[in-house]
Design a protein around this motif. Structure first.
Motif, PDB file in Angstrom:
ATOM      1  N   PRO A 212      55.787  31.832  26.426  1.00  0.00           N
ATOM      2  CA  PRO A 212      56.161  32.237  25.063  1.00  0.00           C
ATOM      3  C   PRO A 212      56.564  31.054  24.190  1.00  0.00           C
ATOM      4  N   GLY A 213      56.799  29.889  24.806  1.00  0.00           N
ATOM      5  CA  GLY A 213      57.323  28.744  24.066  1.00  0.00           C
ATOM      6  C   GLY A 213      56.334  27.606  23.957  1.00  0.00           C
ATOM      7  N   VAL A 214      56.637  26.473  24.622  1.00  0.00           N
ATOM      8  CA  VAL A 214      55.817  25.281  24.452  1.00  0.00           C
ATOM      9  C   VAL A 214      54.415  25.449  25.022  1.00  0.00           C
TER      10      VAL A 214
ATOM     11  N   SER B  43      54.173  12.479  26.780  1.00  0.00           N
ATOM     12  CA  SER B  43      54.065  12.790  28.199  1.00  0.00           C
ATOM     13  C   SER B  43      55.448  12.931  28.817  1.00  0.00           C
ATOM     14  N   ASP B  44      55.602  13.972  29.630  1.00  0.00           N
ATOM     15  CA  ASP B  44      56.852  14.246  30.336  1.00  0.00           C
ATOM     16  C   ASP B  44      57.298  13.000  31.100  1.00  0.00           C
ATOM     17  N   THR B  45      58.580  12.700  31.019  1.00  0.00           N
ATOM     18  CA  THR B  45      59.109  11.511  31.692  1.00  0.00           C
ATOM     19  C   THR B  45      58.874  11.543  33.196  1.00  0.00           C
ATOM     20  N   ARG B  46      58.644  12.731  33.765  1.00  0.00           N
ATOM     21  CA  ARG B  46      58.438  12.861  35.208  1.00  0.00           C
ATOM     22  C   ARG B  46      56.994  12.579  35.627  1.00  0.00           C
TER      23      ARG B  46
ATOM     24  N   ALA C 171      49.760  21.744  38.322  1.00  0.00           N
ATOM     25  CA  ALA C 171      50.207  20.397  37.928  1.00  0.00           C
ATOM     26  C   ALA C 171      51.726  20.363  37.773  1.00  0.00           C
ATOM     27  N   TYR C 172      52.299  21.394  37.181  1.00  0.00           N
ATOM     28  CA  TYR C 172      53.750  21.454  37.023  1.00  0.00           C
ATOM     29  C   TYR C 172      54.451  21.533  38.375  1.00  0.00           C
ATOM     30  N   ASP C 173      53.841  22.266  39.323  1.00  0.00           N
ATOM     31  CA  ASP C 173      54.466  22.448  40.635  1.00  0.00           C
ATOM     32  C   ASP C 173      54.652  21.128  41.373  1.00  0.00           C
ATOM     33  N   GLU C 174      53.901  20.112  40.983  1.00  0.00           N
ATOM     34  CA  GLU C 174      54.026  18.797  41.631  1.00  0.00           C
ATOM     35  C   GLU C 174      55.312  18.089  41.221  1.00  0.00           C
ATOM     36  N   HIS C 175      56.006  18.624  40.224  1.00  0.00           N
ATOM     37  CA  HIS C 175      57.200  17.955  39.692  1.00  0.00           C
ATOM     38  C   HIS C 175      58.358  18.947  39.681  1.00  0.00           C
ATOM     39  N   PRO C 176      59.356  18.744  40.517  1.00  0.00           N
ATOM     40  CA  PRO C 176      60.483  19.674  40.592  1.00  0.00           C
ATOM     41  C   PRO C 176      61.105  19.928  39.224  1.00  0.00           C
ATOM     42  N   GLY C 177      61.327  21.203  38.942  1.00  0.00           N
ATOM     43  CA  GLY C 177      61.955  21.570  37.677  1.00  0.00           C
ATOM     44  C   GLY C 177      60.992  21.905  36.568  1.00  0.00           C
ATOM     45  N   CYS C 178      59.694  21.590  36.739  1.00  0.00           N
ATOM     46  CA  CYS C 178      58.700  21.896  35.709  1.00  0.00           C
ATOM     47  C   CYS C 178      58.187  23.327  35.899  1.00  0.00           C
TER      48      CYS C 178
ATOM     49  N   ASP D  39      63.187  23.204  26.382  1.00  0.00           N
ATOM     50  CA  ASP D  39      62.447  24.290  27.025  1.00  0.00           C
ATOM     51  C   ASP D  39      63.075  24.581  28.396  1.00  0.00           C
ATOM     52  N   PRO D  40      62.587  25.607  29.110  1.00  0.00           N
ATOM     53  CA  PRO D  40      63.171  25.916  30.427  1.00  0.00           C
ATOM     54  C   PRO D  40      63.065  24.769  31.427  1.00  0.00           C
ATOM     55  N   SER D  41      62.103  23.857  31.242  1.00  0.00           N
ATOM     56  CA  SER D  41      61.960  22.718  32.152  1.00  0.00           C
ATOM     57  C   SER D  41      62.872  21.555  31.786  1.00  0.00           C
ATOM     58  N   GLU D  42      63.610  21.705  30.662  1.00  0.00           N
ATOM     59  CA  GLU D  42      64.462  20.618  30.147  1.00  0.00           C
ATOM     60  C   GLU D  42      63.640  19.332  30.016  1.00  0.00           C
ATOM     61  N   THR D  43      62.492  19.459  29.343  1.00  0.00           N
ATOM     62  CA  THR D  43      61.539  18.365  29.240  1.00  0.00           C
ATOM     63  C   THR D  43      61.981  17.310  28.236  1.00  0.00           C
ATOM     64  N   THR D  44      61.862  16.069  28.646  1.00  0.00           N
ATOM     65  CA  THR D  44      61.943  14.922  27.753  1.00  0.00           C
ATOM     66  C   THR D  44      60.609  14.192  27.841  1.00  0.00           C
ATOM     67  N   GLU D  45      60.055  13.812  26.702  1.00  0.00           N
ATOM     68  CA  GLU D  45      58.737  13.187  26.676  1.00  0.00           C
ATOM     69  C   GLU D  45      58.796  11.794  26.065  1.00  0.00           C
ATOM     70  N   TYR D  46      57.953  10.898  26.594  1.00  0.00           N
ATOM     71  CA  TYR D  46      57.748   9.576  26.027  1.00  0.00           C
ATOM     72  C   TYR D  46      56.534   9.614  25.098  1.00  0.00           C
ATOM     73  N   ARG D  47      56.541   8.801  24.059  1.00  0.00           N
ATOM     74  CA  ARG D  47      55.404   8.699  23.135  1.00  0.00           C
ATOM     75  C   ARG D  47      54.590   7.451  23.456  1.00  0.00           C
ATOM     76  N   PHE D  48      53.260   7.632  23.526  1.00  0.00           N
ATOM     77  CA  PHE D  48      52.309   6.545  23.730  1.00  0.00           C
ATOM     78  C   PHE D  48      51.334   6.531  22.552  1.00  0.00           C
ATOM     79  N   VAL D  49      50.882   5.342  22.172  1.00  0.00           N
ATOM     80  CA  VAL D  49      49.971   5.199  21.032  1.00  0.00           C
ATOM     81  C   VAL D  49      48.887   4.180  21.364  1.00  0.00           C
ATOM     82  N   LYS D  50      47.677   4.447  20.880  1.00  0.00           N
ATOM     83  CA  LYS D  50      46.569   3.507  21.014  1.00  0.00           C
ATOM     84  C   LYS D  50      45.785   3.464  19.707  1.00  0.00           C
ATOM     85  N   THR D  51      45.458   2.265  19.247  1.00  0.00           N
ATOM     86  CA  THR D  51      44.640   2.105  18.047  1.00  0.00           C
ATOM     87  C   THR D  51      43.205   2.520  18.345  1.00  0.00           C
TER      88      THR D  51
END
Length: 336
Positions: free
Chosen positions: A41-43, A125-128, A29-36, A152-164
């Motif tokens: 040992p981390g996340v 969820s990762d912005t990518r 799944a990560y391989d589908e997104h460059p840089g992931c 992290d090594p992927s320089e990940t930024t994530e968006y937050r989603f919420v559902k009641t």
């Protein structure tokens, strides 16, 4: 993309033995997104021992498997103090996408959250991962505008989603009157288990079990104390994510001053055909050191009745038809 047949795909709880297949699924799944890239040992530290990590952190984790191959994954965290449960690790093999299986995975978490009494589900969820964002939004998850950097090594930024979360149907409720006031409990069914939530003596409690009534989580919250312990259902226990050696081998959990203290063993033993057993049980009480292990002897005295020999004394219990206990000795009387 080669389409994978759906026939024979099973959704089941994760095992530590699934680690290699799970890591392969996530890496693809990560391989589908460059840089992931994987950061074990981390996340991504939960991937090598997924069952153990989920149990230690009070969450659940399921996989889609066929003929030994891991084709999908979804997990959760524990319900936090604000009533929010986090959806985690939602992945699906490329050849299975577009046929409703991702929705099935997410619905599993939603049913689990509702049964636990969560008020909302959140996910990061990762912005990518834009295709995943469209799926979440189609299922009612709203982007909050919040984001976080994982550094992290992927320089990940994530968006937050919420559902009641919608309220789950309660299977049954009960109230007992006893020496500590009233004990009010409700039992709700989970997709592969159950949870008993209640209040006694000014304390709120939660007892979560799997489909075989083996403990997953026990929580007691009061003015003086807050205890939360988790288990893999096989005798390993954690408190605040750390192993508790003194509780090793305990097969059940309950409360020191509540009929719910006897619920798990009677239900678990009642699912079998034996006449009784010595049960090593973790009890939670209203004291800073109120988490302890004791041994109780359960003797079957009738089709739905038990005599319990414990350090606190000997008492009888009649199992009610609705899965919650009836009267407990002479001290606790059930009135509804």
């Amino acid at each position: 993309m080669e389409r994978i047949p759906i026939t024979g795909v099973e959704l089941r709880p994760i095992r530590d033995a699934d680690a290699d297949g799970l890591i392969r699924l996530v890496a693809e799944a990560y391989d589908e997104h460059p840089g992931c890239v994987l950061d074990l040992p981390g996340v991504d530290d939960d991937l090598p021992t997924p069952e153990t990590t989920a149990a230690a952190r009070g969450g659940r984790w399921w996989v889609l498997e066929r003929d030994g191959e891991i084709l999908g994954s979804i997990g959760t965290g524990a319900v936090d103090e604000a009533g929010v449960l986090e959806l985690k690790r939602c992945y699906l093999a490329a050849g299975l996408r577009g046929r409703g299986l991702a929705t099935r995975l997410i619905k599993r978490v939603e049913a689990h959250a509702a049964g636990l009494g969560a008020e909302a589900i959140e996910l990061w969820s990762d912005t990518r991962f834009t295709a995943a964002h469209h799926r979440y939004e189609a299922l009612g998850y709203q982007r909050t505008g919040e984001q976080r950097d994982l550094h992290d090594p992927s320089e990940t930024t994530e968006y937050r989603f919420v559902k009641t979360v919608d309220d789950a149907e309660v299977a049954c409720t009960a109230t007992w009157d006893g020496p500590h006031g009233s004990d009010r409990a409700a039992l709700a069914l989970l997709p592969d288990g159950a949870v008993v939530r209640g209040e006694v003596g000014g304390m709120r409690y939660d007892l979560e079990v799997d489909a075989a009534w083996r403990p997953r989580l026990a929580r007691l919250r009061g003015v003086r104390v807050q205890h939360t312990i988790t288990s893999d259902g096989a005798g390993r226990w954690w408190q605040d994510g750390l192993p508790v050696a003194d509780l090793a081998g305990c097969t059940d959990a309950g409360l020191a001053d509540s009929p719910a203290a006897v619920l798990l063993p009677t239900r678990r033993l009642g699912l079998g055909t034996g006449e009784g057993a010595a049960v090593r049980i973790v009890t939670l009480g209203d004291a800073p050191d109120g988490v302890r292990a004791t041994t109780r002897h359960y003797h079957r005295s009738g089709a739905r009745s038990w005599r319990i020999d414990s350090p606190e004394g000997v008492f009888d219990i009649e199992a009610a038809e609705d899965q919650l206990p009836g009267d407990l000795g002479d001290d606790w009387r059930r009135r509804d």
